[in-house]
Design a protein around this motif. Structure first.
Motif, PDB file in Angstrom:
ATOM      1  N   LYS A 420       0.814  -1.212   0.000  1.00 18.63           N
ATOM      2  CA  LYS A 420       0.000   0.000   0.000  1.00 18.63           C
ATOM      3  C   LYS A 420       0.854   1.271   0.000  1.00 18.63           C
ATOM      4  N   VAL A 421       2.067   1.177   0.532  1.00 16.14           N
ATOM      5  CA  VAL A 421       2.921   2.374   0.613  1.00 16.14           C
ATOM      6  C   VAL A 421       4.168   2.232  -0.246  1.00 16.14           C
ATOM      7  N   ARG A 422       4.257   1.087  -0.970  1.00 17.96           N
ATOM      8  CA  ARG A 422       5.471   0.849  -1.763  1.00 17.96           C
ATOM      9  C   ARG A 422       5.709   1.968  -2.790  1.00 17.96           C
ATOM     10  N   THR A 423       4.653   2.394  -3.463  1.00 22.13           N
ATOM     11  CA  THR A 423       4.811   3.426  -4.492  1.00 22.13           C
ATOM     12  C   THR A 423       5.379   4.705  -3.892  1.00 22.13           C
ATOM     13  N   TYR A 424       4.857   5.069  -2.709  1.00 15.58           N
ATOM     14  CA  TYR A 424       5.342   6.290  -2.056  1.00 15.58           C
ATOM     15  C   TYR A 424       6.808   6.145  -1.657  1.00 15.58           C
ATOM     16  N   ARG A 425       7.182   4.976  -1.101  1.00 15.82           N
ATOM     17  CA  ARG A 425       8.573   4.739  -0.720  1.00 15.82           C
ATOM     18  C   ARG A 425       9.497   4.797  -1.948  1.00 15.82           C
ATOM     19  N   GLN A 426       9.037   4.230  -3.053  1.00 17.31           N
ATOM     20  CA  GLN A 426       9.857   4.256  -4.269  1.00 17.31           C
ATOM     21  C   GLN A 426      10.059   5.687  -4.768  1.00 17.31           C
ATOM     22  N   GLN A 427       9.027   6.497  -4.649  1.00 11.78           N
ATOM     23  CA  GLN A 427       9.168   7.898  -5.049  1.00 11.78           C
ATOM     24  C   GLN A 427      10.150   8.630  -4.145  1.00 11.78           C
ATOM     25  N   GLN A 428      10.117   8.318  -2.863  1.00 12.39           N
ATOM     26  CA  GLN A 428      11.093   8.905  -1.949  1.00 12.39           C
ATOM     27  C   GLN A 428      12.515   8.503  -2.327  1.00 12.39           C
ATOM     28  N   VAL A 429      12.681   7.216  -2.659  1.00 10.65           N
ATOM     29  CA  VAL A 429      14.012   6.732  -3.036  1.00 10.65           C
ATOM     30  C   VAL A 429      14.494   7.438  -4.296  1.00 10.65           C
ATOM     31  N   ARG A 430      13.601   7.581  -5.300  1.00 13.38           N
ATOM     32  CA  ARG A 430      14.002   8.262  -6.536  1.00 13.38           C
ATOM     33  C   ARG A 430      14.403   9.720  -6.251  1.00 13.38           C
ATOM     34  N   ALA A 431      13.667  10.382  -5.355  1.00 15.04           N
ATOM     35  CA  ALA A 431      14.027  11.754  -4.988  1.00 15.04           C
ATOM     36  C   ALA A 431      15.385  11.785  -4.296  1.00 15.04           C
ATOM     37  N   ALA A 432      15.609  10.825  -3.394  1.00  9.88           N
ATOM     38  CA  ALA A 432      16.886  10.769  -2.676  1.00  9.88           C
ATOM     39  C   ALA A 432      18.048  10.556  -3.637  1.00  9.88           C
ATOM     40  N   ILE A 433      17.841   9.718  -4.644  1.00 10.94           N
ATOM     41  CA  ILE A 433      18.900   9.446  -5.622  1.00 10.94           C
ATOM     42  C   ILE A 433      19.194  10.707  -6.447  1.00 10.94           C
ATOM     43  N   ARG A 434      18.165  11.486  -6.771  1.00  3.62           N
ATOM     44  CA  ARG A 434      18.387  12.752  -7.487  1.00  3.62           C
ATOM     45  C   ARG A 434      19.230  13.696  -6.629  1.00  3.62           C
ATOM     46  N   PHE A 435      18.953  13.715  -5.322  1.00  7.92           N
ATOM     47  CA  PHE A 435      19.737  14.571  -4.437  1.00  7.92           C
ATOM     48  C   PHE A 435      21.179  14.068  -4.348  1.00  7.92           C
ATOM     49  N   CYS A 436      21.336  12.748  -4.303  1.00 10.68           N
ATOM     50  CA  CYS A 436      22.690  12.162  -4.266  1.00 10.68           C
ATOM     51  C   CYS A 436      23.499  12.545  -5.501  1.00 10.68           C
ATOM     52  N   GLN A 437      22.812  12.617  -6.622  1.00  6.66           N
ATOM     53  CA  GLN A 437      23.493  12.948  -7.874  1.00  6.66           C
ATOM     54  C   GLN A 437      24.168  14.314  -7.783  1.00  6.66           C
ATOM     55  N   VAL A 438      23.495  15.273  -7.143  1.00  7.93           N
ATOM     56  CA  VAL A 438      24.068  16.614  -7.000  1.00  7.93           C
ATOM     57  C   VAL A 438      25.151  16.635  -5.923  1.00  7.93           C
ATOM     58  N   LEU A 439      24.909  15.947  -4.828  1.00  5.29           N
ATOM     59  CA  LEU A 439      25.813  16.027  -3.678  1.00  5.29           C
ATOM     60  C   LEU A 439      27.042  15.140  -3.802  1.00  5.29           C
ATOM     61  N   PHE A 440      26.897  13.961  -4.446  1.00  8.41           N
ATOM     62  CA  PHE A 440      27.995  12.989  -4.456  1.00  8.41           C
ATOM     63  C   PHE A 440      28.442  12.580  -5.861  1.00  8.41           C
ATOM     64  N   GLY A 441      27.689  12.971  -6.874  1.00  4.54           N
ATOM     65  CA  GLY A 441      28.082  12.632  -8.233  1.00  4.54           C
ATOM     66  C   GLY A 441      27.299  11.460  -8.812  1.00  4.54           C
ATOM     67  N   ASP A 442      27.493  11.237 -10.110  1.00  3.58           N
ATOM     68  CA  ASP A 442      26.730  10.218 -10.842  1.00  3.58           C
ATOM     69  C   ASP A 442      27.056   8.796 -10.378  1.00  3.58           C
ATOM     70  N   ASP A 443      28.309   8.548 -10.041  1.00  2.90           N
ATOM     71  CA  ASP A 443      28.698   7.181  -9.675  1.00  2.90           C
ATOM     72  C   ASP A 443      27.961   6.727  -8.412  1.00  2.90           C
ATOM     73  N   TYR A 444      27.951   7.581  -7.404  1.00  4.68           N
ATOM     74  CA  TYR A 444      27.273   7.211  -6.155  1.00  4.68           C
ATOM     75  C   TYR A 444      25.759   7.075  -6.385  1.00  4.68           C
ATOM     76  N   ALA A 445      25.193   7.990  -7.205  1.00  3.12           N
ATOM     77  CA  ALA A 445      23.751   7.920  -7.493  1.00  3.12           C
ATOM     78  C   ALA A 445      23.420   6.608  -8.202  1.00  3.12           C
TER      79      ALA A 445
END
Length: 466
Positions: A420-445
């Motif tokens: 029931k909450v998987r979709t929301y968690r996945q969206q959070q993860v995708r947002a977190a990965i976008r933030f990682c891309q800026v903060l740590f670079g493409d490799d870490y993302a």
């Protein structure tokens, strides 16, 4: 506004009678001058001007009065400032041109303007030489008419000046007349100056100094206009202060201010203040496309003035530079401080019972937050000179720690997330990965993206096996 919407607006404006188009242009120009509805007014004015230019190009009718005014004021074009923008020495408000033109046609030189308009109507469109000669004669007529009213002479001229327009127009009236009177010298300066002034070192300073050695451009009234032309050729406009330092043979602000070229410092400070105002407005509106370029301009300019000029903290120039730094610091710090809260609001790992059915994360908010994180990262490059070093470094470090920890926790949460909450968690993860891309670079993302896929896939396999 989308391109389709702009096209609809243009089609509507094109259907209006010329008188209605002219009325709209006047009203929106006044709105801009008052600082009202600037975004709408600028958009509509831009479309109206395109329509008017296209109409004039397509029609074979004799030139109209506004063709003549365009020829008259073309020498002022490098110095024009749009309505609502702060003005400095060496500049003229675009909104003042219409009242000046109206005065010329009504009181200044009505008969001569009619003669020149008739001459322009008889001039073949492909006769550049004749148009140039007519333009020179027109500008001379206007300069003489303005000088006759503003120059020395008996009688009370205040009433006649009041017919030109309000005080700001009268101020531009004097400046316009002065520029029109030395139009040939300005043309000569434009020919002598290098096309581009990239590294304003000794060789280019010598070249510019020689080009400026035209007596009529060395007066207190005209030198700011001549320097404005130089500034427009410079890659780093703040470097115009080097000209003043060279003339004064000293970096002491008192000696620099004592020379006529001290106005170059005033110009540099004003232009930096304008860039700071644009930066504040872009940040306020959430427009970050030009922030990096403006930050670099401000950083280099502030550092240049602080290191190449011996400014006193209690002098007018010193206080102005301090004020610019404070304005920039306040605008940046306020926005930087808001970023961690926005990141936490998106990545906060709420209990499953607190996540309502159908909960979603706004992708627009995610991208806006990505832009803000990138903004903080950009500020790090210019933090020390712009007095935001401490807040920038602290905020960036906090963001790195929080995003790294939250991303790992969110990836783990996918393993046992209820459907029931998987979709929301996945969206959070995708947002977190976008933030990682800026903060740590493409490799870490990419690494965290694979971990998220494995977590989701492993949970699904486990569920099928059971």
């Amino acid at each position: 506004m989308s391109q389709t919407s702009i096209e609809r607006l243009r089609d509507y404006l094109a259907q209006l009678p010329p008188q209605a188009q002219a009325l709209l242009m006047r009203e929106f120009e006044r709105a801009l001058e008052r600082g009202q509805d600037t975004a709408v007014a600028t958009l509509v004015l831009d479309q109206l001007r395109k329509i008017v230019r296209k109409t004039e190009a397509d029609e074979a009718a004799p030139p109209r009065t506004d063709d003549l005014s365009r020829l008259l004021f073309q020498v002022l074009e490098p110095f024009l400032v749009e309505a609502g923008a702060p003005i400095r020495v060496g500049q003229v408000r675009r909104s003042s041109l219409a009242p000046i033109w109206q005065w010329l046609g009504r009181d200044g030189a009505p008969d001569k303007l009619k003669e020149l308009e008739a001459a322009l109507a008889r001039t073949p469109a492909d006769s550049a030489g004749q148009v140039e000669a007519l333009t020179s004669k027109l500008q001379a007529v206007a300069a003489d008419a303005i000088f006759e009213l503003t120059g020395p002479g008996g009688g009370d001229k205040s009433r006649a000046l009041a017919r030109v327009g309000p005080p700001n127009v009268i101020e531009d009236f004097y400046s316009s007349g002065a520029v029109l009177a030395v139009r040939d010298a300005i043309a000569t300066l434009n020919e002598k100056l290098p096309r581009s002034l990239r590294a304003f070192g000794d060789a280019q300073i010598a070249s510019v100094t020689a080009a400026l050695n035209i007596p009529v451009l060395q007066t207190p009234q005209m030198l700011p206009f001549a320097l404005s032309i130089v500034v427009q050729r410079m890659t780093a406009p703040w470097q115009i202060i080097r000209l003043a330092i060279k003339i004064a043979a000293s970096d002491d602000e008192i000696r620099v201010a004592a020379t006529p070229y001290g106005v170059a410092v005033t110009i540099a400070l004003h232009d930096l203040s304008c860039v700071a105002a644009i930066l504040r407005m872009d940040i306020k509106r959430g427009h970050f496309d030009n922030v990096a370029a403006n930050l670099k301009t401000l950083h280099d300019g502030v550092r240049g003035l602080r290191t190449e000029l011996d400014l006193r903290n209690d002098s007018a120039w010193g206080k102005q530079l301090t004020s610019i730094r404070a304005d920039i610091s306040n605008a940046l710090q306020s926005e930087i401080d808001s970023v961690p809260g926005r990141v936490r609001r998106i990545l906060r790992q709420r209990a499953e019972k607190d996540i309502p059915p159908g909960a979603r994360i706004d992708s627009t908010e995610v991208e806006e937050t990505v832009a803000l994180i990138d903004f903080v990262a950009t500020c790090r490059n210019y933090a020390s000179e712009l007095a935001i070093n401490e807040v920038t470094l602290r905020t960036y470090s906090d963001l790195q720690q929080y995003v790294e920890r939250s991303t790992e926790q969110l990836v783990q949460s996918l393993r046992g997330a209820d459907h029931k909450v998987r979709t929301y968690r996945q969206q959070q993860v995708r947002a977190a990965i976008r933030f990682c891309q800026v903060l740590f670079g493409d490799d870490y993302a990419s690494l965290m993206s694979r971990a998220a896929e494995n977590a989701a896939t492993g949970e699904r396999k486990s569920s099928r096996a059971s």
